[in-house]
Design a protein around this motif. Structure first.
Motif, PDB file in Angstrom:
ATOM      1  N   HIS A 475       0.825  -1.213   0.000  1.00 13.18           N
ATOM      2  CA  HIS A 475       0.000   0.000   0.000  1.00 13.18           C
ATOM      3  C   HIS A 475       0.855   1.258   0.000  1.00 13.18           C
ATOM      4  O   HIS A 475       0.513   2.250  -0.664  1.00 13.18           O
ATOM      5  CB  HIS A 475      -0.955   0.022   1.199  1.00 13.18           C
ATOM      6  CG  HIS A 475      -1.826   1.240   1.201  1.00 13.18           C
ATOM      7  ND1 HIS A 475      -1.612   2.302   2.053  1.00 13.18           N
ATOM      8  CD2 HIS A 475      -2.888   1.585   0.433  1.00 13.18           C
ATOM      9  CE1 HIS A 475      -2.507   3.239   1.813  1.00 13.18           C
ATOM     10  NE2 HIS A 475      -3.297   2.831   0.843  1.00 13.18           N
ATOM     11  N   ASP A 476       1.995   1.247   0.724  1.00 14.55           N
ATOM     12  CA  ASP A 476       2.834   2.450   0.712  1.00 14.55           C
ATOM     13  C   ASP A 476       3.420   2.703  -0.671  1.00 14.55           C
ATOM     14  O   ASP A 476       3.677   3.853  -1.053  1.00 14.55           O
ATOM     15  CB  ASP A 476       3.929   2.385   1.779  1.00 14.55           C
ATOM     16  CG  ASP A 476       4.884   1.209   1.609  1.00 14.55           C
ATOM     17  OD1 ASP A 476       4.584   0.290   0.824  1.00 14.55           O
ATOM     18  OD2 ASP A 476       5.940   1.206   2.273  1.00 14.55           O
ATOM     19  N   VAL A 479       0.758   4.483  -2.637  1.00 15.22           N
ATOM     20  CA  VAL A 479       0.761   5.902  -2.280  1.00 15.22           C
ATOM     21  C   VAL A 479       1.916   6.618  -2.985  1.00 15.22           C
ATOM     22  O   VAL A 479       1.739   7.708  -3.554  1.00 15.22           O
ATOM     23  CB  VAL A 479       0.863   6.081  -0.754  1.00 15.22           C
ATOM     24  CG1 VAL A 479       0.999   7.561  -0.389  1.00 15.22           C
ATOM     25  CG2 VAL A 479      -0.348   5.481  -0.059  1.00 15.22           C
ATOM     26  N   ASN A 520      -4.280  11.480  -0.741  1.00 17.98           N
ATOM     27  CA  ASN A 520      -5.484  11.189   0.046  1.00 17.98           C
ATOM     28  C   ASN A 520      -6.420  10.221  -0.669  1.00 17.98           C
ATOM     29  O   ASN A 520      -7.190   9.509  -0.020  1.00 17.98           O
ATOM     30  CB  ASN A 520      -6.227  12.490   0.373  1.00 17.98           C
ATOM     31  CG  ASN A 520      -5.505  13.323   1.416  1.00 17.98           C
ATOM     32  OD1 ASN A 520      -5.557  13.024   2.601  1.00 17.98           O
ATOM     33  ND2 ASN A 520      -4.817  14.361   0.965  1.00 17.98           N
ATOM     34  N   TRP A 523      -6.339   6.685   0.389  1.00 16.07           N
ATOM     35  CA  TRP A 523      -6.907   6.362   1.699  1.00 16.07           C
ATOM     36  C   TRP A 523      -8.429   6.513   1.684  1.00 16.07           C
ATOM     37  O   TRP A 523      -9.060   6.549   2.739  1.00 16.07           O
ATOM     38  CB  TRP A 523      -6.305   7.266   2.778  1.00 16.07           C
ATOM     39  CG  TRP A 523      -4.847   7.044   2.988  1.00 16.07           C
ATOM     40  CD1 TRP A 523      -3.810   7.756   2.461  1.00 16.07           C
ATOM     41  CD2 TRP A 523      -4.247   6.011   3.784  1.00 16.07           C
ATOM     42  NE1 TRP A 523      -2.609   7.247   2.880  1.00 16.07           N
ATOM     43  CE2 TRP A 523      -2.835   6.171   3.700  1.00 16.07           C
ATOM     44  CE3 TRP A 523      -4.754   4.970   4.565  1.00 16.07           C
ATOM     45  CZ2 TRP A 523      -1.941   5.337   4.352  1.00 16.07           C
ATOM     46  CZ3 TRP A 523      -3.858   4.136   5.224  1.00 16.07           C
ATOM     47  CH2 TRP A 523      -2.466   4.326   5.118  1.00 16.07           C
ATOM     48  N   ILE A 569      -7.379   1.551   6.540  1.00 22.20           N
ATOM     49  CA  ILE A 569      -7.589   2.975   6.828  1.00 22.20           C
ATOM     50  C   ILE A 569      -7.442   3.264   8.315  1.00 22.20           C
ATOM     51  O   ILE A 569      -6.948   4.328   8.709  1.00 22.20           O
ATOM     52  CB  ILE A 569      -8.960   3.421   6.289  1.00 22.20           C
ATOM     53  CG1 ILE A 569      -8.917   3.406   4.752  1.00 22.20           C
ATOM     54  CG2 ILE A 569      -9.331   4.812   6.799  1.00 22.20           C
ATOM     55  CD1 ILE A 569     -10.240   3.693   4.090  1.00 22.20           C
ATOM     56  N   LYS A 572      -3.908   4.320   9.260  1.00 31.04           N
ATOM     57  CA  LYS A 572      -3.258   5.434   8.552  1.00 31.04           C
ATOM     58  C   LYS A 572      -2.309   6.214   9.451  1.00 31.04           C
ATOM     59  O   LYS A 572      -1.228   6.627   9.023  1.00 31.04           O
ATOM     60  CB  LYS A 572      -4.307   6.374   7.960  1.00 31.04           C
ATOM     61  CG  LYS A 572      -3.700   7.528   7.159  1.00 31.04           C
ATOM     62  CD  LYS A 572      -4.765   8.422   6.529  1.00 31.04           C
ATOM     63  CE  LYS A 572      -4.111   9.532   5.717  1.00 31.04           C
ATOM     64  NZ  LYS A 572      -5.122  10.440   5.120  1.00 31.04           N
ATOM     65  N   HIS A 573      -2.692   6.424  10.686  1.00 34.07           N
ATOM     66  CA  HIS A 573      -1.875   7.258  11.573  1.00 34.07           C
ATOM     67  C   HIS A 573      -1.190   6.460  12.676  1.00 34.07           C
ATOM     68  O   HIS A 573      -0.682   7.040  13.636  1.00 34.07           O
ATOM     69  CB  HIS A 573      -2.733   8.378  12.163  1.00 34.07           C
ATOM     70  CG  HIS A 573      -3.237   9.328  11.122  1.00 34.07           C
ATOM     71  ND1 HIS A 573      -2.396  10.072  10.318  1.00 34.07           N
ATOM     72  CD2 HIS A 573      -4.499   9.613  10.716  1.00 34.07           C
ATOM     73  CE1 HIS A 573      -3.113  10.802   9.488  1.00 34.07           C
ATOM     74  NE2 HIS A 573      -4.383  10.534   9.697  1.00 34.07           N
ATOM     75  N   ASP A 576       2.437   7.380  13.371  1.00 35.11           N
ATOM     76  CA  ASP A 576       2.575   8.553  12.503  1.00 35.11           C
ATOM     77  C   ASP A 576       3.572   9.556  13.065  1.00 35.11           C
ATOM     78  O   ASP A 576       4.285  10.228  12.318  1.00 35.11           O
ATOM     79  CB  ASP A 576       1.201   9.221  12.351  1.00 35.11           C
ATOM     80  CG  ASP A 576       1.028   9.864  10.991  1.00 35.11           C
ATOM     81  OD1 ASP A 576       1.794   9.529  10.085  1.00 35.11           O
ATOM     82  OD2 ASP A 576       0.117  10.699  10.837  1.00 35.11           O
ATOM     83  N   GLU A 719      -5.247  16.275  11.103  1.00 39.37           N
ATOM     84  CA  GLU A 719      -4.876  15.031  10.433  1.00 39.37           C
ATOM     85  C   GLU A 719      -3.791  14.299  11.214  1.00 39.37           C
ATOM     86  O   GLU A 719      -3.779  13.063  11.271  1.00 39.37           O
ATOM     87  CB  GLU A 719      -4.393  15.337   9.005  1.00 39.37           C
ATOM     88  CG  GLU A 719      -4.065  14.123   8.156  1.00 39.37           C
ATOM     89  CD  GLU A 719      -5.293  13.308   7.755  1.00 39.37           C
ATOM     90  OE1 GLU A 719      -5.095  12.177   7.271  1.00 39.37           O
ATOM     91  OE2 GLU A 719      -6.435  13.780   7.936  1.00 39.37           O
TER      92      GLU A 719
END
Length: 724
Positions: A475-476, A479, A520, A523, A569, A572-573, A576, A719
């Protein structure tokens, strides 16, 4: 087959048939032509009769023509399989850079440009910006200095910095090192990666050669269960280009000297003056504030990851120093393990839903719907030969693996031609080793009022397909690819009069914002599902291989399940703060070496120690400096700055832009797209208001026009999950 209106582009793509000699000859021809244009302007125009039309315009038209060929001449150095051609391309880059320095320091041309500016002509906004930028460029290149030793020294420094930049990047591109490991030492590394590794012979029989290329490096750091293996790989990667250590130091010293010659306090002050931030204080305050807000979160994340490490160490019998701390080489591994154990998220399973080619098709479809574009792949010898200007179809690409698309406006946008997009996806010897977008040819309006269309290339390093699996994207990586494709779209849809402002030619602390905003979409549940396509549906062979390797009795669903999307999802953070502290280390180090209080300070600075000690302080992750042995307490175990191409390739005193532009990108997404990411009206407004302008208008005014107000930081901090 593409619809008829999209079959015949009005402009042929460039061809890639250069030889070692032709590269040099073409560079000499371009330089001679450009010099003759400048000479003619000086010969025929006096200061009292100088106008934009007789001084700036002839040189701007020449710049346009120069860019059409010169970008390609230097591009061979990043992508050619032929070392002689890469070497010649480096030589040509040096020739063109030297000529650029010569041109930027021509006093006779500056007098005329200065006269035009003093006459305060009435110009269209883009031409006015060109005049102001050109005038300021001469001053920033030393022409505010009186002729003599200082100006001569400044020119020497500029020339040497150009040499350093080319040599530094060439060393990175040519790097071909790695380490030999036994299969047991690589236990846990995915079989997809193991299958691609070179097998040893003779005394190396039974060993596998792991390179420092991304498709080898990252899976090893994420999956190798052996902590010592991860440490060896991490430290060796930090030392893979130690010949760049001296070059980096020399560049920092020369930049500081040059800035002081021009009357600035340091190089950062010189560089940031011309960016959105304007002052070093703005940058320093932003980085310090972000560090203050992120540090507690980073400490908490390490506590949680250390708990996981202790459990893992107990289960796997890891004892001693490698078990006692949370190290730099641990972070990718335990971050991945946390996602699997606490969030039931297996990135290997997610990757099965993102085969490279179907993911690319899905991404292009998003851009088609959002921006009103049409992508037509040019495949087959016959179709390619039709665009090769009488040559072979293979002439329009630089390598057989390269894909090429003609890009068009859809009927709603007028069905006109937009440009060419190239995808160079897999690693090979001598190729640029990271992920980047390269402008091959800019767009502009020529002297006859005709549109010249751009060509742009994404140069990537994804894992190659194996006999049983296509190239599958984590997934990265999805992105990352979407981010770089965002730069490519910026390059393609730009509509500027002058090539100087085309596409991503914006200030450095804005250039990342458009692509960061587009991340974005990776995500967004609906877009993730539309991008997904399980690889077992691509062919019967892949289906068979999947069933055999997985032990399943049937294929999974074709598109990624909503439950898996929700899991993804939700992460996501996760960790982070640690990710952003890593970026903060890069930005803070960049400012530290380029913002000394005196030249003596930077002369005395131990840059390697500064890089590693700052990383320890900011990221809160330990390195070999805490281990017993000859490296204990020593910050010289690695030279990460020698692999930091950004700081030699244009992001010097500008790396903070990756973080500060997130303020703008997050604000744009939250304000305009978050409620309805695929809104075509807003997508086209974004295209026409932000992307089309390139650098032809003040970037802050572009942002304010798009947002309807000044940008704000609230969305950025929201965010990140931290209060302002």
């Amino acid at each position: 087959m593409a619809p008829k209106q999209y079959r015949t582009p009005p402009q042929l793509p460039p061809t890639f048939t250069a030889t070692k000699q032709s590269l040099v000859d073409d560079a000499k021809r371009l330089i001679d032509r450009s010099r003759s244009v400048q000479d003619a302007v000086v010969r025929h125009v006096k200061p009292e009769s100088a106008t934009f039309a007789n001084v700036l315009l002839p040189m701007a038209h020449d710049d346009n023509k120069m860019a059409i060929e010169s970008h390609i001449l230097g591009f061979y150095n990043a992508v050619s399989t032929n070392k002689e051609l890469r070497d010649a391309s480096s030589e040509v880059e040096q020739m063109l850079d030297d000529f650029g320095i010569e041109s930027s320091m021509r006093e006779d041309v500056f007098y005329l440009v200065n006269a035009v500016k003093n006459n305060k002509p009435t110009l269209d906004p883009e031409s006015q910006r060109l005049l102001e930028k050109e005038h300021k460029s001469f001053i920033r290149n030393g022409l505010s200095l009186p002729a003599g030793p200082k100006r001569d020294r400044f020119k020497e420094i500029k020339q040497r910095l150009s040499q350093i930049s080319i040599a530094f990047q060439k060393n990175l591109n040519e790097e071909s090192g790695g380490l030999w490991f036994t299969p047991d030492e690589l236990r846990g590394v995915p079989e997809d990666t193991i299958a691609t590794l070179k097998k040893g012979e003779g005394e190396r029989e039974g060993h596998l050669f792991l390179t420092f290329k991304y498709p080898d490096l990252f899976p090893t750091l994420k999956y190798a269960t052996n902590a010592e293996t991860r440490m060896k790989v991490f430290v060796a990667n930090e030392n893979k280009c130690n010949q760049n250590v001296a070059l980096f130091r020399e560049a920092v010293l020369l930049r500081d000297e040059a800035a002081r010659i021009l009357g600035y306090n340091n190089h950062a002050e010189f560089r940031i003056e011309d960016k959105m931030a304007k002052t070093t204080k703005t940058v320093d305050d932003f980085l310090a504030d972000l560090r203050r807000k992120l540090a507690p979160g980073g400490a908490k994340e390490i506590q949680q990851l250390m708990k996981l490490k202790k459990q893992d160490a107990a289960e796997n019998g890891l004892t001693g120093q490698l078990a006692d701390n949370y190290y730099l080489w641990d972070n990718r591994y335990y971050d991945r393990l946390m996602l699997e154990k606490h969030y039931q998220l297996d990135h290997q399973v997610i990757a099965e839903y993102f085969p490279l080619q179907t993911t690319i098709q899905g991404m292009l479809k998003i851009f088609e719907e959002l921006f009103g574009l049409v992508f037509v792949e040019i495949v087959g010898e016959e179709d390619r030969a039709a665009l090769a200007d009488g040559g072979k179809g293979s002439d329009i690409v630089w390598h057989e693996d390269v894909q090429i698309f003609s890009v068009w406006d859809d009927e709603g946008e007028g069905a006109g031609f937009v440009g060419y997009l190239y995808l160079d996806l897999f690693p090979r010897d001598g190729k640029y080793a990271h992920f980047a977008n390269f402008n091959i040819q800019p767009g502009y309006i020529d002297e006859n009022g005709k549109r010249r269309y751009p060509a742009t290339a994404l140069v990537c390093n994804f894992s190659k397909p194996t006999p049983t699996k296509p190239s599958l994207l984590k997934h990265d990586e999805v992105v990352t690819f979407f981010h770089e494709l965002g730069h490519g779209i910026h390059d393609l849809v730009s509509r500027t009069t002058y090539s100087r402002f085309h596409g991503t030619n914006t200030v450095r602390d804005f250039v990342e914002a458009p692509s960061q905003m587009l991340e974005n979409w990776c995500w967004t549940p609906s877009q993730l599902r539309s991008l997904s396509h399980h690889y077992s549906y691509l062919s019967s062979d892949y289906e068979k291989a999947y069933l055999e390797s997985s032990g399943a009795d049937k294929k999974p669903t074709e598109h990624i399940p909503q439950s898996l999307i929700a899991n993804l999802i939700s992460t996501k953070h996760v960790n982070d703060a640690l990710f952003n502290l890593r970026q903060l280390h890069f930005g803070t180090f960049d400012m530290a070496v380029h913002e000394p209080t005196s030249h003596e300070e930077v002369e005395k600075m131990d840059i390697t120690e500064k890089y590693n000690s700052l990383r320890h302080e900011i990221s809160q992750l330990a390195g070999p400096e805490v281990l017993d042995g000859d490296k204990k307490g020593d910050w010289h175990w690695g030279n990460g700055q020698a692999t930091f191409g950004h700081l030699i390739g244009g992001y010097d005193a500008g790396y903070y832009g990756y973080l500060s532009s997130q303020v703008y990108s997050t604000d744009m997404f939250y304000t305009v797209f978050k409620a309805d990411p695929m809104n075509p009206i807003q997508g086209r407004r974004y295209r026409h208001t932000v992307l089309e302008r390139g650098g032809s208008k003040d970037e802050m005014s572009i942002l304010e026009e798009f947002l309807g107000r000044k940008p704000e930081t609230a969305a950025f901090y929201k965010e990140l999950g931290i209060s302002q």
